[in-house]
Design a protein around this motif. Structure first.
Motif, PDB file in Angstrom:
ATOM      1  N   SER A 128     -37.059  73.342 -18.930  1.00 46.88           N
ATOM      2  CA  SER A 128     -37.315  74.530 -18.125  1.00 46.88           C
ATOM      3  C   SER A 128     -37.603  75.767 -18.965  1.00 46.88           C
ATOM      4  O   SER A 128     -37.916  76.825 -18.429  1.00 46.88           O
ATOM      5  CB  SER A 128     -36.127  74.819 -17.198  1.00 46.88           C
ATOM      6  OG  SER A 128     -34.994  75.230 -17.936  1.00 46.88           O
ATOM      7  N   SER A 129     -37.481  75.638 -20.300  1.00 44.51           N
ATOM      8  CA  SER A 129     -37.696  76.807 -21.152  1.00 44.51           C
ATOM      9  C   SER A 129     -38.971  76.747 -21.990  1.00 44.51           C
ATOM     10  O   SER A 129     -39.637  77.757 -22.171  1.00 44.51           O
ATOM     11  CB  SER A 129     -36.494  77.032 -22.070  1.00 44.51           C
ATOM     12  OG  SER A 129     -36.203  75.877 -22.823  1.00 44.51           O
ATOM     13  N   PHE A 130     -39.332  75.544 -22.483  1.00 41.89           N
ATOM     14  CA  PHE A 130     -40.545  75.519 -23.310  1.00 41.89           C
ATOM     15  C   PHE A 130     -41.320  74.207 -23.284  1.00 41.89           C
ATOM     16  O   PHE A 130     -42.487  74.174 -23.683  1.00 41.89           O
ATOM     17  CB  PHE A 130     -40.209  75.857 -24.773  1.00 41.89           C
ATOM     18  CG  PHE A 130     -39.375  74.834 -25.477  1.00 41.89           C
ATOM     19  CD1 PHE A 130     -39.963  73.783 -26.156  1.00 41.89           C
ATOM     20  CD2 PHE A 130     -37.987  74.917 -25.472  1.00 41.89           C
ATOM     21  CE1 PHE A 130     -39.194  72.834 -26.819  1.00 41.89           C
ATOM     22  CE2 PHE A 130     -37.210  73.986 -26.125  1.00 41.89           C
ATOM     23  CZ  PHE A 130     -37.821  72.939 -26.793  1.00 41.89           C
ATOM     24  N   VAL A 144     -52.248  81.240 -22.134  1.00 41.30           N
ATOM     25  CA  VAL A 144     -51.263  81.002 -23.199  1.00 41.30           C
ATOM     26  C   VAL A 144     -51.917  80.444 -24.459  1.00 41.30           C
ATOM     27  O   VAL A 144     -51.265  80.345 -25.498  1.00 41.30           O
ATOM     28  CB  VAL A 144     -50.143  80.052 -22.716  1.00 41.30           C
ATOM     29  CG1 VAL A 144     -49.310  80.722 -21.637  1.00 41.30           C
ATOM     30  CG2 VAL A 144     -50.697  78.733 -22.212  1.00 41.30           C
ATOM     31  N   GLU A 196     -51.478  82.249 -16.262  1.00 41.22           N
ATOM     32  CA  GLU A 196     -51.414  83.074 -17.469  1.00 41.22           C
ATOM     33  C   GLU A 196     -52.104  82.376 -18.629  1.00 41.22           C
ATOM     34  O   GLU A 196     -51.915  81.174 -18.837  1.00 41.22           O
ATOM     35  CB  GLU A 196     -49.953  83.348 -17.841  1.00 41.22           C
ATOM     36  CG  GLU A 196     -49.796  84.203 -19.084  1.00 41.22           C
ATOM     37  CD  GLU A 196     -48.345  84.402 -19.494  1.00 41.22           C
ATOM     38  OE1 GLU A 196     -48.088  85.122 -20.484  1.00 41.22           O
ATOM     39  OE2 GLU A 196     -47.460  83.817 -18.826  1.00 41.22           O
ATOM     40  N   ARG A 210     -51.514  78.423 -18.072  1.00 37.91           N
ATOM     41  CA  ARG A 210     -50.281  77.825 -17.548  1.00 37.91           C
ATOM     42  C   ARG A 210     -49.958  78.498 -16.210  1.00 37.91           C
ATOM     43  O   ARG A 210     -50.047  79.725 -16.085  1.00 37.91           O
ATOM     44  CB  ARG A 210     -49.150  78.036 -18.548  1.00 37.91           C
ATOM     45  CG  ARG A 210     -47.823  77.446 -18.158  1.00 37.91           C
ATOM     46  CD  ARG A 210     -46.809  77.637 -19.280  1.00 37.91           C
ATOM     47  NE  ARG A 210     -46.895  76.574 -20.278  1.00 37.91           N
ATOM     48  CZ  ARG A 210     -46.433  76.661 -21.511  1.00 37.91           C
ATOM     49  NH1 ARG A 210     -45.890  77.780 -21.922  1.00 37.91           N
ATOM     50  NH2 ARG A 210     -46.518  75.639 -22.343  1.00 37.91           N
ATOM     51  N   LYS A 251     -46.982  77.760 -14.360  1.00 35.55           N
ATOM     52  CA  LYS A 251     -45.540  77.926 -14.215  1.00 35.55           C
ATOM     53  C   LYS A 251     -44.936  78.075 -15.596  1.00 35.55           C
ATOM     54  O   LYS A 251     -45.482  77.568 -16.578  1.00 35.55           O
ATOM     55  CB  LYS A 251     -44.919  76.717 -13.514  1.00 35.55           C
ATOM     56  CG  LYS A 251     -45.323  76.557 -12.060  1.00 35.55           C
ATOM     57  CD  LYS A 251     -44.600  75.364 -11.448  1.00 35.55           C
ATOM     58  CE  LYS A 251     -44.960  75.194  -9.981  1.00 35.55           C
ATOM     59  NZ  LYS A 251     -44.239  74.043  -9.378  1.00 35.55           N
ATOM     60  N   LYS A 252     -43.790  78.732 -15.662  1.00 35.37           N
ATOM     61  CA  LYS A 252     -43.105  78.854 -16.941  1.00 35.37           C
ATOM     62  C   LYS A 252     -42.755  77.463 -17.450  1.00 35.37           C
ATOM     63  O   LYS A 252     -42.231  76.636 -16.702  1.00 35.37           O
ATOM     64  CB  LYS A 252     -41.829  79.680 -16.780  1.00 35.37           C
ATOM     65  CG  LYS A 252     -41.106  79.888 -18.104  1.00 35.37           C
ATOM     66  CD  LYS A 252     -39.847  80.704 -17.937  1.00 35.37           C
ATOM     67  CE  LYS A 252     -39.143  80.862 -19.286  1.00 35.37           C
ATOM     68  NZ  LYS A 252     -37.895  81.641 -19.167  1.00 35.37           N
ATOM     69  N   ALA A 253     -43.088  77.190 -18.691  1.00 39.52           N
ATOM     70  CA  ALA A 253     -42.860  75.874 -19.303  1.00 39.52           C
ATOM     71  C   ALA A 253     -43.634  74.778 -18.589  1.00 39.52           C
ATOM     72  O   ALA A 253     -43.293  73.610 -18.691  1.00 39.52           O
ATOM     73  CB  ALA A 253     -41.377  75.527 -19.338  1.00 39.52           C
TER      74      ALA A 253
END
Length: 274
Positions: free
Chosen positions: A169-171, A46, A44, A9, A11-13
């Motif tokens: 934006s979180s998951f 994941v 990253e 991944r 970007k986050k989420a």
């Protein structure tokens, strides 16, 4: 044919992409340098190495080049700082050219070959002069990418009506289609203000929570069904999926009482209908 892949991944989420681990020992939480369609990128891990079938990958499967080093981490931090400066510069240039567009985010590619500016606008925008102006400042390839309101909410973030950080934006890695029928299945008010997210579109949670509601509803008899309760015979007038209970209008008293699903289920399993 099966392939060994790792999920990365950027970007986050963000969306998860599969890569060939290239015989590198990787685990979740590792940062890696990978080859992508837009160049060399930093991401990253994941999803730990696993086997997938050919129809689960996008061919050709690109490789993980190496694990990220401390120098790579520092480079990413530096790029993030540069992106903040680039954001301010671009906003000034947008105002200078009088363009009807809203800058949302700025991103440098890991190889520093390109800087991407994400923006929203009501319609098409002629930003050719803006691109020339930005290219003269940054001395690298410039890409202006128009995004939708859902992507805007994902990038900016915020708190939803539930009081928690918005799902996208979180998951949530990807946006799934959401329909008004999903709100109806969950017995929600169809008032747009109550079932719309910060982006103004139907809330994402309507989609991924819908399956749970449908699964629980299958355990209930239909509204209007005649049942036997601990307080006597009655008719189901309303179902509360979240509480796993049903409101039953009792035949003798005419009163409406709430009973747990398990109380009614026991009678249904014994075929104790009126």
């Amino acid at each position: 044919m099966n392939y060994t892949v790792v999920g990365v991944r950027f970007k986050k989420a963000g969306k998860i992409y599969y890569f060939d681990p290239n015989n590198i020992d990787l685990k979740c939480g590792d940062f890696v340098i990978v080859e992508t369609s837009r160049g060399i990128e930093y991401g990253e891990v994941v999803v730990a190495p696993k086997q997938v079938t050919e129809d689960e990958i996008v061919s050709p499967l690109k490789n993980v080049i190496r694990k990220a080093t401390d120098e790579d981490h520092e480079k990413v931090k530096e790029q993030e700082a540069n992106a903040v400066k680039a954001f301010k510069i671009c906003e000034e240039k947008i105002a200078k050219h009088g363009l009807d567009m809203k800058l949302i985010d700025v991103e440098y590619t890991f190889d520093n070959c390109k800087v991407i500016f994400y923006f929203t606008a009501e319609g098409r925008v002629d930003f050719r002069e803006l691109v020339k102006d930005l290219a003269s400042v940054f001395r690298m390839r410039i890409e202006l990418r128009q995004i939708g309101v859902r992507d805007e909410a994902k990038m900016i973030g915020g708190l939803g009506p539930c009081g928690r950080k918005i799902c996208c934006s979180s998951f949530l890695g990807e946006f799934d289609p959401v329909s008004i029928k999903m709100a109806k299945n969950q017995n929600l008010s169809l008032n747009p203000g109550k079932i719309s997210g910060l982006c103004g579109r139907l809330m994402c949670c309507l989609r991924y929570e819908c399956d749970v509601y449908e699964c629980v509803k299958e355990q209930f008899p239909e509204i209007g069904s005649c049942v036997v309760t601990p307080e006597g015979d009655g008719t189901i007038v309303e179902v509360n999926t979240v509480k796993k209970s049903a409101n039953v209008k009792l035949k003798d008293s005419g009163k409406v009482r709430e009973f747990a699903l398990i109380e009614i289920d026991e009678k249904i399993e014994n075929n104790d209908y009126i």
